[in-house]
Design an enzyme around this catalytic site. Structure first.
Site, PDB file in Angstrom:
ATOM      1  N   ARG A 179      30.926  28.360  15.326  1.00  0.00           N
ATOM      2  CA  ARG A 179      31.504  27.932  16.600  1.00  0.00           C
ATOM      3  C   ARG A 179      32.451  26.766  16.386  1.00  0.00           C
ATOM      4  NH1 ARG A 179      27.539  25.291  20.833  1.00  0.00           N
ATOM      5  NH2 ARG A 179      27.982  23.483  19.524  1.00  0.00           N
ATOM      6  N   ASP A 231      35.357  35.776  36.920  1.00  0.00           N
ATOM      7  CA  ASP A 231      33.923  36.030  37.031  1.00  0.00           C
ATOM      8  C   ASP A 231      33.550  36.439  38.452  1.00  0.00           C
ATOM      9  OD1 ASP A 231      33.689  35.287  34.375  1.00  0.00           O
ATOM     10  OD2 ASP A 231      33.240  33.201  34.845  1.00  0.00           O
ATOM     11  N   ARG A 259      34.406  40.057  39.013  1.00  0.00           N
ATOM     12  CA  ARG A 259      33.397  40.921  38.383  1.00  0.00           C
ATOM     13  C   ARG A 259      32.107  40.950  39.202  1.00  0.00           C
ATOM     14  NH1 ARG A 259      34.929  38.975  32.187  1.00  0.00           N
ATOM     15  NH2 ARG A 259      36.546  40.575  31.885  1.00  0.00           N
ATOM     16  N   HIS A 271      32.007  29.378  32.196  1.00  0.00           N
ATOM     17  CA  HIS A 271      32.574  30.701  31.906  1.00  0.00           C
ATOM     18  C   HIS A 271      31.970  31.209  30.587  1.00  0.00           C
ATOM     19  CE1 HIS A 271      35.364  33.996  31.908  1.00  0.00           C
ATOM     20  NE2 HIS A 271      35.980  33.589  30.812  1.00  0.00           N
TER      21      HIS A 271
END
Length: 308
Positions: A88, A148, A151, A175
């Site tokens: 990451r 989002d 969706r 998010h």
């Protein structure tokens, strides 16, 4: 009204297409680092103008930010996806370097620009733009909540077996798959709470499918989605360009709102000509407030990997 979209890949090109087709701005500039790529996408899109009935001029450039001068709004889609074996920290390091350089170039040529951040991890990249651009906070907006929420409404309409125009709802917080917070308590079908129509199992299904919406599409497509992200950006850009004062969930710098400070998280906001006109404080249930705080903690951990 001039709009710049940095990154001419699938998401960036989709942004440019939807913005152009809505015919509310004079020019869209696509920027990419790959030689001829943005120019080719722009030419292809311009060849649809007579077919789709828009007059917006679309141009492309390979890294020449002087062509973006005078942009009212700029959209940053640049960055790379996480690759197998990549940590990451490595992903954030690479994308932070890209987003920081892009931001510097945009502000250099358009010092009054409003920036919409799409690059992932989106909340962290929006935070980076706040810390490095010198722009006032109302001019920096992360896109995630708009996508989002779309969706979420798709899954609600599916579960309700209702037309999507009947459905309203929004997603706040982070998010990400784990940090996303669909506000089922606020979701309605023509003003009637959806909880009056859906069983507990259906409610759980809607929430979980919303949270993995991006991952589901990546699994099906083999890459990230682009139509819905592009449409979400176009709604935000139009709200700014046309001063619509539209309420859109988006990732914003919080200074006390929702009990958080010095962090970008998804919250509902009024979006107009000045960018963020107002952050809307919605009353959350105790459970929702807890999940919002947990999402904030997770985003702070990611932000800790940033090197300005």
């Amino acid at each position: 009204m001039k709009v710049t979209v940095v990154g001419a890949g699938a998401v960036g090109a989709s942004c440019a297409e939807y913005i152009a087709m809505k015919n509310f701005c004079s020019e869209v500039v696509l920027v990419d680092i790959k030689e001829g790529f943005a120019e080719g996408k722009a030419m292809d899109l311009m060849q649809t103008a007579s077919l789709n009935g828009f007059d917006t001029k679309i141009t492309g450039t390979t890294g020449d930010y002087s062509k973006t001068a005078g942009s009212h709004v700029a959209v940053i889609t640049s960055g790379i996806p996480r690759k197998p074996g990549m940590t990451r920290e490595e992903l954030i390091g690479i994308n932070a370097g890209i987003v920081k350089e892009v931001t510097e170039n945009l502000v250099k040529h358009s010092p009054e620009v409003i920036i919409i951040v799409v690059s992932n991890p989106m909340d962290t990249m929006a935070y980076l733009v706040h810390k490095t651009s010198g722009l006032p906070k109302h001019k920096i907006i992360g896109m995630g909540g708009a996508l989002d929420s779309a969706r979420f409404k798709y899954r609600l309409a599916e579960a309700l077996e209702a037309p999507i125009s009947d459905v309203d709802g929004m997603v706040i917080a982070a998010h990400s798959d784990t940090g996303m917070l669909p506000l089922l308590s606020k979701a309605t079908r023509n003003g009637v709470p959806v909880t009056e129509f859906l069983s507990e199992d259906q409610q759980k299904y809607v929430i979980e499918e919303t949270k993995v919406g991006g991952a589901t599409l990546t699994k099906l497509l083999g890459t990230s989605a682009w139509y819905a992200p592009g449409a979400a950006v176009s709604v935000m850009v139009q709200a700014i360009a046309c001063d619509q004062k539209k309420m859109i969930p988006c990732s914003l710098m919080l200074e006390g709102e929702y009990g958080q400070n010095d962090i970008c998280l998804g919250v509902p906001a009024i979006i107009g000509a000045n960018g963020v006109e107002q952050i809307v404080n919605v009353t959350l249930t105790a459970e929702e407030q807890l999940k919002f705080s947990e999402a904030a903690n997770a985003v702070r951990e990611v932000n800790g990997d940033l090197k300005f």
